[in-house]
Scaffold this active site. Structure first.
Site, short mmCIF file in Angstrom:
data_model
loop_
_atom_site.label_atom_id
_atom_site.label_comp_id
_atom_site.label_asym_id
_atom_site.label_seq_id
_atom_site.Cartn_x
_atom_site.Cartn_y
_atom_site.Cartn_z
N GLU A 129 -8.73 -5.74 -15.80
CA GLU A 129 -7.64 -5.31 -14.93
C GLU A 129 -8.17 -4.13 -14.14
O GLU A 129 -8.42 -3.06 -14.69
CB GLU A 129 -6.40 -4.94 -15.75
CG GLU A 129 -5.14 -4.89 -14.92
CD GLU A 129 -4.73 -3.49 -14.54
OE1 GLU A 129 -5.02 -3.10 -13.38
OE2 GLU A 129 -4.16 -2.79 -15.38
N ASN A 142 -5.18 7.06 -16.86
CA ASN A 142 -4.00 7.32 -16.03
C ASN A 142 -2.67 6.97 -16.72
O ASN A 142 -1.71 7.72 -16.63
CB ASN A 142 -4.14 6.60 -14.68
CG ASN A 142 -4.34 5.11 -14.82
OD1 ASN A 142 -4.92 4.63 -15.79
ND2 ASN A 142 -3.86 4.36 -13.85
N CYS A 199 -2.76 2.10 -10.94
CA CYS A 199 -3.43 0.97 -10.28
C CYS A 199 -2.48 0.14 -9.45
O CYS A 199 -2.89 -0.50 -8.47
CB CYS A 199 -4.14 0.10 -11.31
SG CYS A 199 -3.04 -0.58 -12.58
#
Length: 492
Positions: free
Chosen positions: A259, A160, A293
Protein backbone atom coordinates in the site's frame (compact mmCIF):
# COMPACT_ATOMS: atom_id res chain seq x y z
CA UNK A 1 29.69 18.11 37.74
CA UNK A 2 27.61 15.67 35.71
CA UNK A 3 24.36 16.77 34.07
CA UNK A 4 21.38 14.57 34.93
CA UNK A 5 19.74 12.89 31.97
CA UNK A 6 16.18 14.04 31.30
CA UNK A 7 13.54 11.51 32.34
CA UNK A 8 12.08 9.78 29.32
CA UNK A 9 8.29 9.57 29.45
CA UNK A 10 8.06 6.13 27.81
CA UNK A 11 11.20 4.49 29.15
CA UNK A 12 9.29 1.21 29.75
CA UNK A 13 9.13 0.77 25.95
CA UNK A 14 12.89 0.40 25.45
CA UNK A 15 12.77 -3.29 24.52
CA UNK A 16 11.96 -5.44 21.51
CA UNK A 17 9.38 -8.24 21.63
CA UNK A 18 10.71 -11.58 20.38
CA UNK A 19 9.22 -15.02 21.08
CA UNK A 20 7.12 -13.72 23.94
CA UNK A 21 10.10 -12.06 25.64
CA UNK A 22 10.76 -8.34 26.13
CA UNK A 23 14.47 -7.85 25.56
CA UNK A 24 17.07 -5.22 24.77
CA UNK A 25 18.05 -5.13 21.10
CA UNK A 26 21.53 -6.47 20.45
CA UNK A 27 22.65 -3.79 17.98
CA UNK A 28 25.27 -1.29 19.12
CA UNK A 29 23.15 1.50 17.64
CA UNK A 30 20.40 3.33 19.50
CA UNK A 31 17.10 4.82 18.34
CA UNK A 32 15.94 8.00 20.06
CA UNK A 33 12.19 8.43 19.71
CA UNK A 34 11.25 12.11 19.91
CA UNK A 35 8.04 14.07 20.31
CA UNK A 36 7.79 15.91 16.96
CA UNK A 37 6.13 18.95 18.58
CA UNK A 38 8.65 19.74 21.32
CA UNK A 39 11.61 17.45 20.39
CA UNK A 40 11.63 15.81 23.83
CA UNK A 41 13.13 12.32 23.84
CA UNK A 42 10.37 9.87 24.73
CA UNK A 43 12.48 6.70 24.88
CA UNK A 44 15.84 5.36 23.76
CA UNK A 45 15.81 1.88 22.21
CA UNK A 46 18.67 -0.37 21.22
CA UNK A 47 18.06 -1.35 17.62
CA UNK A 48 17.57 -4.95 16.57
CA UNK A 49 20.51 -6.63 14.90
CA UNK A 50 20.28 -9.12 12.05
CA UNK A 51 20.58 -11.83 14.70
CA UNK A 52 17.50 -10.47 16.50
CA UNK A 53 15.54 -10.47 13.25
CA UNK A 54 16.66 -13.99 12.48
CA UNK A 55 15.55 -15.15 15.92
CA UNK A 56 12.19 -13.40 15.50
CA UNK A 57 11.53 -15.10 12.17
CA UNK A 58 12.53 -18.51 13.55
CA UNK A 59 10.24 -17.99 16.55
CA UNK A 60 7.39 -17.04 14.24
CA UNK A 61 7.96 -20.08 12.04
CA UNK A 62 7.92 -22.40 15.04
CA UNK A 63 4.87 -20.79 16.65
CA UNK A 64 2.88 -20.70 13.42
CA UNK A 65 2.72 -24.48 13.19
CA UNK A 66 0.46 -24.66 16.23
CA UNK A 67 -1.30 -21.34 15.70
CA UNK A 68 -2.20 -22.19 12.12
CA UNK A 69 -3.84 -25.40 13.33
CA UNK A 70 -5.65 -23.81 16.25
CA UNK A 71 -9.43 -23.95 16.51
CA UNK A 72 -11.11 -21.03 14.72
CA UNK A 73 -12.95 -20.03 17.88
CA UNK A 74 -9.64 -19.70 19.73
CA UNK A 75 -8.59 -17.07 17.20
CA UNK A 76 -12.02 -15.42 17.34
CA UNK A 77 -11.78 -15.13 21.12
CA UNK A 78 -8.28 -13.68 20.92
CA UNK A 79 -9.36 -10.92 18.51
CA UNK A 80 -12.42 -10.14 20.62
CA UNK A 81 -10.13 -9.78 23.64
CA UNK A 82 -7.89 -7.42 21.65
CA UNK A 83 -10.86 -5.27 20.65
CA UNK A 84 -12.01 -5.06 24.27
CA UNK A 85 -8.54 -4.02 25.42
CA UNK A 86 -8.34 -1.34 22.73
CA UNK A 87 -11.61 0.12 23.93
CA UNK A 88 -10.42 0.08 27.54
CA UNK A 89 -7.07 1.69 26.67
CA UNK A 90 -8.39 4.26 24.19
CA UNK A 91 -7.41 7.35 26.19
CA UNK A 92 -3.94 5.94 26.86
CA UNK A 93 -3.51 5.20 23.16
CA UNK A 94 -4.67 8.68 22.15
CA UNK A 95 -2.09 10.25 24.48
CA UNK A 96 0.62 8.02 23.02
CA UNK A 97 -0.26 8.99 19.43
CA UNK A 98 -0.27 12.68 20.35
CA UNK A 99 3.17 12.37 21.95
CA UNK A 100 4.88 10.06 19.48
CA UNK A 101 3.37 10.93 16.09
CA UNK A 102 2.20 14.52 16.64
CA UNK A 103 -1.41 13.50 16.06
CA UNK A 104 -4.15 15.89 17.08
CA UNK A 105 -6.52 14.41 19.62
CA UNK A 106 -9.21 14.27 16.93
CA UNK A 107 -7.01 12.33 14.53
CA UNK A 108 -5.76 10.01 17.28
CA UNK A 109 -9.32 9.23 18.37
CA UNK A 110 -10.33 8.43 14.79
CA UNK A 111 -7.25 6.23 14.41
CA UNK A 112 -8.07 4.13 17.46
CA UNK A 113 -11.72 3.80 16.46
CA UNK A 114 -10.64 2.57 13.01
CA UNK A 115 -8.29 0.07 14.64
CA UNK A 116 -11.04 -1.28 16.89
CA UNK A 117 -13.31 -1.68 13.87
CA UNK A 118 -10.64 -3.58 11.92
CA UNK A 119 -9.94 -5.92 14.84
CA UNK A 120 -13.65 -6.66 15.20
CA UNK A 121 -13.84 -7.38 11.47
CA UNK A 122 -10.76 -9.63 11.68
CA UNK A 123 -12.47 -11.60 14.45
CA UNK A 124 -14.86 -12.87 11.76
CA UNK A 125 -12.12 -14.20 9.48
CA UNK A 126 -11.41 -17.53 11.21
CA UNK A 127 -14.98 -18.59 10.42
CA UNK A 128 -14.83 -17.29 6.84
CA UNK A 129 -11.87 -19.36 5.61
CA UNK A 130 -14.07 -21.51 3.42
CA UNK A 131 -12.99 -24.49 1.36
CA UNK A 132 -14.94 -26.29 -1.32
CA UNK A 133 -15.46 -29.65 -2.99
CA UNK A 134 -15.27 -29.63 -6.78
CA UNK A 135 -16.35 -32.21 -9.32
CA UNK A 136 -13.78 -34.27 -11.23
CA UNK A 137 -13.68 -35.65 -14.75
CA UNK A 138 -12.09 -38.81 -13.35
CA UNK A 139 -14.46 -41.50 -12.02
CA UNK A 140 -14.37 -41.91 -8.27
CA UNK A 141 -12.29 -38.75 -7.68
CA UNK A 142 -13.21 -35.89 -5.37
CA UNK A 143 -11.44 -32.52 -5.61
CA UNK A 144 -11.12 -30.61 -2.36
CA UNK A 145 -9.89 -27.01 -2.12
CA UNK A 146 -8.61 -25.92 1.29
CA UNK A 147 -7.81 -22.37 2.39
CA UNK A 148 -4.72 -22.25 4.60
CA UNK A 149 -2.57 -19.57 6.23
CA UNK A 150 0.40 -18.39 4.17
CA UNK A 151 2.72 -19.07 7.13
CA UNK A 152 4.94 -16.21 8.30
CA UNK A 153 4.34 -12.57 7.36
CA UNK A 154 7.04 -9.91 7.46
CA UNK A 155 5.43 -6.47 7.90
CA UNK A 156 6.98 -3.02 7.48
CA UNK A 157 4.69 -0.22 8.66
CA UNK A 158 4.85 3.62 8.56
CA UNK A 159 4.85 6.55 10.96
CA UNK A 160 1.84 8.59 9.84
CA UNK A 161 -1.06 6.41 11.09
CA UNK A 162 1.18 4.00 12.97
CA UNK A 163 -1.32 2.25 15.21
CA UNK A 164 -4.00 1.73 12.59
CA UNK A 165 -1.76 0.85 9.66
CA UNK A 166 0.00 -1.76 11.77
CA UNK A 167 -3.20 -3.17 13.28
CA UNK A 168 -4.63 -3.43 9.75
CA UNK A 169 -1.89 -5.95 8.94
CA UNK A 170 -1.37 -7.70 12.28
CA UNK A 171 -5.04 -8.44 13.05
CA UNK A 172 -5.98 -10.18 9.77
CA UNK A 173 -2.65 -11.99 9.51
CA UNK A 174 -3.06 -13.48 12.98
CA UNK A 175 -6.80 -14.11 12.54
CA UNK A 176 -6.13 -16.24 9.46
CA UNK A 177 -3.57 -18.39 11.28
CA UNK A 178 -0.28 -16.73 10.35
CA UNK A 179 2.58 -15.63 12.56
CA UNK A 180 4.13 -12.23 11.98
CA UNK A 181 7.39 -10.34 12.41
CA UNK A 182 6.89 -6.61 12.47
CA UNK A 183 9.28 -3.76 11.75
CA UNK A 184 7.59 -0.47 12.63
CA UNK A 185 9.02 2.87 11.58
CA UNK A 186 11.76 3.95 13.98
CA UNK A 187 10.02 7.31 14.50
CA UNK A 188 6.92 5.63 15.96
CA UNK A 189 7.97 2.21 17.28
CA UNK A 190 5.70 2.29 20.34
CA UNK A 191 2.37 3.14 18.72
CA UNK A 192 3.43 1.36 15.53
CA UNK A 193 4.40 -1.93 17.12
CA UNK A 194 5.43 -2.35 20.75
CA UNK A 195 2.11 -1.24 22.25
CA UNK A 196 0.25 -3.47 19.81
CA UNK A 197 2.40 -6.44 20.83
CA UNK A 198 1.66 -5.73 24.50
CA UNK A 199 -2.08 -5.68 23.86
CA UNK A 200 -1.98 -8.95 21.93
CA UNK A 201 0.14 -10.45 24.71
CA UNK A 202 -2.42 -9.37 27.32
CA UNK A 203 -5.18 -10.80 25.14
CA UNK A 204 -3.59 -14.25 25.33
CA UNK A 205 -1.63 -14.63 22.07
CA UNK A 206 0.83 -17.54 22.28
CA UNK A 207 4.54 -16.74 22.34
CA UNK A 208 6.19 -16.23 18.98
CA UNK A 209 3.06 -15.55 16.93
CA UNK A 210 3.76 -11.80 16.98
CA UNK A 211 7.29 -10.37 17.16
CA UNK A 212 8.39 -6.72 16.99
CA UNK A 213 11.86 -5.62 15.88
CA UNK A 214 12.93 -1.98 15.69
CA UNK A 215 15.76 -1.83 13.19
CA UNK A 216 18.07 0.62 11.44
CA UNK A 217 18.06 0.25 7.64
CA UNK A 218 21.70 1.31 7.44
CA UNK A 219 22.55 -1.72 9.56
CA UNK A 220 20.18 -4.42 8.28
CA UNK A 221 19.72 -3.35 4.65
CA UNK A 222 17.31 -5.72 2.88
CA UNK A 223 17.76 -8.52 5.40
CA UNK A 224 14.24 -8.18 6.81
CA UNK A 225 12.73 -8.73 3.34
CA UNK A 226 15.25 -11.22 1.97
CA UNK A 227 15.17 -13.52 5.00
CA UNK A 228 14.20 -17.03 3.82
CA UNK A 229 11.36 -17.61 6.30
CA UNK A 230 8.58 -15.10 5.50
CA UNK A 231 6.20 -16.05 2.68
CA UNK A 232 4.48 -12.64 2.57
CA UNK A 233 6.02 -9.18 2.81
CA UNK A 234 3.51 -6.48 3.69
CA UNK A 235 4.70 -2.91 3.19
CA UNK A 236 2.94 0.41 3.73
CA UNK A 237 4.84 3.55 2.80
CA UNK A 238 6.23 5.55 -0.09
CA UNK A 239 6.14 4.32 -3.65
CA UNK A 240 9.92 4.53 -4.04
CA UNK A 241 10.57 2.41 -0.96
CA UNK A 242 7.68 0.08 -1.76
CA UNK A 243 8.93 -0.51 -5.28
CA UNK A 244 12.26 -1.64 -3.87
CA UNK A 245 10.64 -3.82 -1.20
CA UNK A 246 8.32 -5.38 -3.77
CA UNK A 247 11.21 -6.10 -6.13
CA UNK A 248 13.20 -7.77 -3.35
CA UNK A 249 10.18 -9.83 -2.29
CA UNK A 250 9.47 -11.06 -5.81
CA UNK A 251 13.16 -11.77 -6.41
CA UNK A 252 12.97 -14.23 -3.52
CA UNK A 253 9.52 -15.51 -4.60
CA UNK A 254 7.64 -13.97 -1.69
CA UNK A 255 4.18 -12.51 -2.07
CA UNK A 256 4.23 -8.68 -1.82
CA UNK A 257 1.28 -6.78 -0.36
CA UNK A 258 1.98 -3.09 -1.00
CA UNK A 259 0.00 0.00 0.00
CA UNK A 260 1.94 2.95 -1.38
CA UNK A 261 1.74 6.66 -2.11
CA UNK A 262 -1.09 8.62 -3.65
CA UNK A 263 -1.70 11.79 -5.62
CA UNK A 264 -5.36 11.90 -4.77
CA UNK A 265 -7.75 14.04 -6.78
CA UNK A 266 -10.75 15.87 -5.30
CA UNK A 267 -12.99 16.91 -8.21
CA UNK A 268 -15.56 19.70 -7.91
CA UNK A 269 -17.93 19.70 -10.90
CA UNK A 270 -19.89 22.74 -12.02
CA UNK A 271 -23.11 21.55 -10.36
CA UNK A 272 -21.54 20.76 -6.97
CA UNK A 273 -22.79 22.04 -3.63
CA UNK A 274 -19.87 24.40 -3.02
CA UNK A 275 -20.35 24.70 0.75
CA UNK A 276 -20.34 20.93 1.14
CA UNK A 277 -17.39 20.58 -1.20
CA UNK A 278 -15.38 23.16 0.73
CA UNK A 279 -16.09 21.49 4.08
CA UNK A 280 -15.07 18.11 2.69
CA UNK A 281 -11.95 19.49 1.01
CA UNK A 282 -10.75 21.15 4.23
CA UNK A 283 -11.13 17.91 6.19
CA UNK A 284 -9.55 15.77 3.49
CA UNK A 285 -6.62 18.14 3.05
CA UNK A 286 -5.74 19.24 6.57
CA UNK A 287 -6.42 16.18 8.73
CA UNK A 288 -3.10 15.19 10.36
CA UNK A 289 -1.32 18.01 8.52
CA UNK A 290 -2.01 16.23 5.22
CA UNK A 291 0.34 13.41 6.25
CA UNK A 292 -2.01 10.64 5.10
CA UNK A 293 -1.62 8.50 1.99
CA UNK A 294 -5.30 9.02 1.16
CA UNK A 295 -5.36 12.77 1.91
CA UNK A 296 -6.28 15.17 -0.89
CA UNK A 297 -3.29 16.23 -2.96
CA UNK A 298 -5.01 17.96 -5.90
CA UNK A 299 -8.29 19.91 -5.73
CA UNK A 300 -9.61 20.02 -9.30
CA UNK A 301 -12.36 22.62 -9.74
CA UNK A 302 -14.47 23.55 -12.76
CA UNK A 303 -13.83 27.17 -13.85
CA UNK A 304 -17.55 27.96 -13.54
CA UNK A 305 -17.34 27.57 -9.74
CA UNK A 306 -13.61 28.12 -9.25
CA UNK A 307 -13.66 31.62 -7.73
CA UNK A 308 -16.44 30.99 -5.18
CA UNK A 309 -14.82 27.70 -4.21
CA UNK A 310 -11.41 29.34 -3.66
CA UNK A 311 -12.84 32.19 -1.60
CA UNK A 312 -14.89 29.91 0.63
CA UNK A 313 -12.00 27.47 0.99
CA UNK A 314 -9.70 30.33 2.09
CA UNK A 315 -12.27 31.43 4.66
CA UNK A 316 -12.61 27.90 6.04
CA UNK A 317 -8.84 27.43 6.14
CA UNK A 318 -8.45 30.65 8.16
CA UNK A 319 -10.41 29.07 11.00
CA UNK A 320 -8.30 25.92 11.26
CA UNK A 321 -6.04 25.92 14.31
CA UNK A 322 -2.43 24.75 14.04
CA UNK A 323 -0.12 24.17 16.99
CA UNK A 324 0.16 21.99 20.08
CA UNK A 325 -1.53 18.63 19.40
CA UNK A 326 -2.35 18.32 23.10
CA UNK A 327 -4.82 21.18 22.68
CA UNK A 328 -8.23 19.64 21.83
CA UNK A 329 -8.92 22.55 19.44
CA UNK A 330 -5.83 21.85 17.34
CA UNK A 331 -6.45 20.31 13.93
CA UNK A 332 -2.97 20.68 12.43
CA UNK A 333 -0.20 19.44 14.71
CA UNK A 334 3.48 19.09 13.86
CA UNK A 335 4.95 17.42 10.83
CA UNK A 336 6.84 14.28 11.81
CA UNK A 337 10.25 15.95 11.40
CA UNK A 338 11.97 19.01 9.97
CA UNK A 339 13.02 17.17 6.83
CA UNK A 340 9.35 16.81 5.86
CA UNK A 341 8.74 20.52 6.51
CA UNK A 342 11.69 21.54 4.34
CA UNK A 343 10.60 19.20 1.56
CA UNK A 344 7.11 20.75 1.49
CA UNK A 345 8.49 24.31 1.50
CA UNK A 346 10.79 23.43 -1.40
CA UNK A 347 7.84 22.08 -3.42
CA UNK A 348 5.89 25.28 -2.70
CA UNK A 349 8.77 27.55 -3.77
CA UNK A 350 9.35 25.52 -6.92
CA UNK A 351 5.68 25.68 -7.88
CA UNK A 352 5.50 29.44 -7.32
CA UNK A 353 8.50 29.82 -9.63
CA UNK A 354 6.56 27.68 -12.14
CA UNK A 355 3.61 30.10 -12.01
CA UNK A 356 1.34 29.05 -9.14
CA UNK A 357 -0.29 31.75 -7.02
CA UNK A 358 0.43 31.54 -3.29
CA UNK A 359 -2.84 32.99 -1.95
CA UNK A 360 -2.22 31.91 1.64
CA UNK A 361 1.24 31.61 3.13
CA UNK A 362 1.27 29.88 6.49
CA UNK A 363 3.80 30.48 9.21
CA UNK A 364 6.21 27.74 10.20
CA UNK A 365 7.09 27.27 13.87
CA UNK A 366 9.44 24.36 14.49
CA UNK A 367 7.76 21.36 12.86
CA UNK A 368 4.33 23.01 12.76
CA UNK A 369 3.24 24.26 9.34
CA UNK A 370 0.18 26.46 9.17
CA UNK A 371 -1.90 25.90 6.00
CA UNK A 372 -0.67 27.07 2.60
CA UNK A 373 -2.97 27.50 -0.43
CA UNK A 374 -1.78 27.53 -4.03
CA UNK A 375 -4.15 28.42 -6.88
CA UNK A 376 -3.94 28.44 -10.69
CA UNK A 377 -1.85 25.28 -10.43
CA UNK A 378 -1.25 23.18 -13.53
CA UNK A 379 -0.52 19.47 -13.74
CA UNK A 380 3.12 19.98 -14.67
CA UNK A 381 3.95 21.88 -11.46
CA UNK A 382 5.87 20.20 -8.64
CA UNK A 383 3.00 20.26 -6.12
CA UNK A 384 0.69 18.59 -8.61
CA UNK A 385 3.14 15.92 -9.73
CA UNK A 386 4.38 14.90 -6.27
CA UNK A 387 2.60 13.76 -3.11
CA UNK A 388 3.06 16.84 -0.90
CA UNK A 389 2.24 15.12 2.43
CA UNK A 390 1.80 18.48 4.17
CA UNK A 391 -0.96 21.06 4.89
CA UNK A 392 -0.59 22.54 1.41
CA UNK A 393 -3.78 22.90 -0.64
CA UNK A 394 -3.26 22.70 -4.40
CA UNK A 395 -6.21 24.00 -6.47
CA UNK A 396 -6.26 23.28 -10.20
CA UNK A 397 -8.82 24.91 -12.56
CA UNK A 398 -10.36 22.91 -15.41
CA UNK A 399 -12.78 23.85 -18.18
CA UNK A 400 -15.21 20.92 -17.97
CA UNK A 401 -15.92 17.40 -16.74
CA UNK A 402 -13.82 15.78 -19.46
CA UNK A 403 -10.76 17.82 -18.53
CA UNK A 404 -11.33 17.06 -14.84
CA UNK A 405 -11.20 13.33 -15.59
CA UNK A 406 -8.12 13.78 -17.78
CA UNK A 407 -6.27 15.77 -15.10
CA UNK A 408 -7.27 13.35 -12.33
CA UNK A 409 -5.94 10.42 -14.37
CA UNK A 410 -2.80 12.25 -15.45
CA UNK A 411 -0.62 10.74 -12.75
CA UNK A 412 1.07 7.37 -12.26
CA UNK A 413 -0.68 7.07 -8.89
CA UNK A 414 -4.18 5.74 -8.17
CA UNK A 415 -4.98 5.36 -4.48
CA UNK A 416 -8.01 7.43 -3.45
CA UNK A 417 -10.17 10.17 -4.90
CA UNK A 418 -13.41 12.10 -4.61
CA UNK A 419 -15.94 13.83 -6.85
CA UNK A 420 -18.65 16.35 -5.94
CA UNK A 421 -21.81 16.76 -8.03
CA UNK A 422 -25.47 17.43 -7.29
CA UNK A 423 -26.26 14.61 -9.72
CA UNK A 424 -25.37 11.33 -8.07
CA UNK A 425 -25.36 9.47 -11.37
CA UNK A 426 -23.05 12.06 -12.90
CA UNK A 427 -20.76 11.80 -9.90
CA UNK A 428 -20.75 8.01 -10.08
CA UNK A 429 -19.99 8.10 -13.81
CA UNK A 430 -17.01 10.36 -13.23
CA UNK A 431 -15.85 8.18 -10.35
CA UNK A 432 -15.99 5.08 -12.54
CA UNK A 433 -13.77 6.83 -15.08
CA UNK A 434 -10.97 7.59 -12.61
CA UNK A 435 -8.25 4.91 -12.46
CA UNK A 436 -7.96 4.51 -8.71
CA UNK A 437 -8.46 1.84 -6.08
CA UNK A 438 -10.96 3.90 -4.08
CA UNK A 439 -13.09 6.95 -4.82
CA UNK A 440 -15.95 8.68 -3.01
CA UNK A 441 -18.92 10.59 -4.40
CA UNK A 442 -19.88 13.73 -2.43
CA UNK A 443 -17.34 12.96 0.27
CA UNK A 444 -13.62 13.55 0.81
CA UNK A 445 -10.76 11.13 0.16
CA UNK A 446 -9.94 9.99 3.71
CA UNK A 447 -12.26 7.04 4.21
CA UNK A 448 -11.54 3.73 5.92
CA UNK A 449 -14.11 1.04 6.67
CA UNK A 450 -13.29 -2.48 7.83
CA UNK A 451 -15.53 -4.39 5.42
CA UNK A 452 -14.54 -2.87 2.06
CA UNK A 453 -11.33 -3.26 0.02
CA UNK A 454 -8.53 -0.76 0.74
CA UNK A 455 -5.72 -0.44 -1.79
CA UNK A 456 -4.50 1.26 -4.92
CA UNK A 457 -3.87 0.95 -8.63
CA UNK A 458 -0.81 1.77 -10.72
CA UNK A 459 2.07 3.12 -8.57
CA UNK A 460 -0.15 3.15 -5.48
CA UNK A 461 0.25 -0.52 -4.67
CA UNK A 462 -0.59 -4.16 -5.09
CA UNK A 463 -3.32 -6.09 -3.31
CA UNK A 464 -6.09 -5.08 -0.94
CA UNK A 465 -6.50 -4.87 2.82
CA UNK A 466 -9.72 -5.07 4.89
CA UNK A 467 -12.84 -7.20 4.57
CA UNK A 468 -12.80 -10.49 2.73
CA UNK A 469 -9.97 -9.15 0.59
CA UNK A 470 -7.62 -9.30 3.60
CA UNK A 471 -8.33 -13.03 3.80
CA UNK A 472 -7.11 -13.33 0.21
CA UNK A 473 -3.89 -11.46 1.03
CA UNK A 474 -2.90 -13.62 3.99
CA UNK A 475 -4.06 -17.08 2.91
CA UNK A 476 -3.41 -19.52 0.11
CA UNK A 477 -5.43 -22.35 -1.43
CA UNK A 478 -4.45 -25.98 -1.73
CA UNK A 479 -5.98 -28.59 -4.02
CA UNK A 480 -6.26 -32.05 -2.48
CA UNK A 481 -7.74 -34.72 -4.73
CA UNK A 482 -9.13 -37.91 -3.23
CA UNK A 483 -9.40 -41.05 -5.40
CA UNK A 484 -12.18 -43.02 -3.72
CA UNK A 485 -12.15 -46.01 -6.04
CA UNK A 486 -9.41 -47.70 -7.98
CA UNK A 487 -8.50 -45.68 -11.04
CA UNK A 488 -7.94 -47.31 -14.41
CA UNK A 489 -4.73 -46.10 -16.07
CA UNK A 490 -3.90 -46.38 -19.79
CA UNK A 491 -0.81 -48.40 -18.89
CA UNK A 492 0.74 -49.86 -15.78
Amino acid sequence: MSVAKAVEKYTQWNKLFVNGSWRIGSSNKECQVENPYNDKVLVTINYASKEDIDEAYKAAQSAQKNWGGSAPYERVMLLENVARLLEEKKEELIELLVDESGSSRLKASIEIDCSIADVKEAAKYPLQMEGSIRASAIPGKENRVYRDPMGVVGAITPWNWPFYLTTRVVAPAIATGNAIVLKPDAQTPISGGLMIAKIFEEAGLPNGVLNVTVADLDEIGDYFVEHPIPEVISFTGSTNAGSHVGAMAVKHLKKPALELGGNNAFIVLDDADIDQAVAAAAFGKYMHSGQICIAINRIIVDRKVYEPFVEKFKATTAGIKAGDPCNPETIIGPMINRKQVDRALKLIDQSVEEGANLVKKGEVHGNVMEPFILTEVTSDMAVAKDEVFAPVAVIIPVSNEEEAIEVANGTPFGLSGAVFSNSLERGINVARNIKTGMIHVNDQTINVEPNVPFGGEKYSGLGRYCGEWAIEEFTTVKWVSVQKQARQYPFS
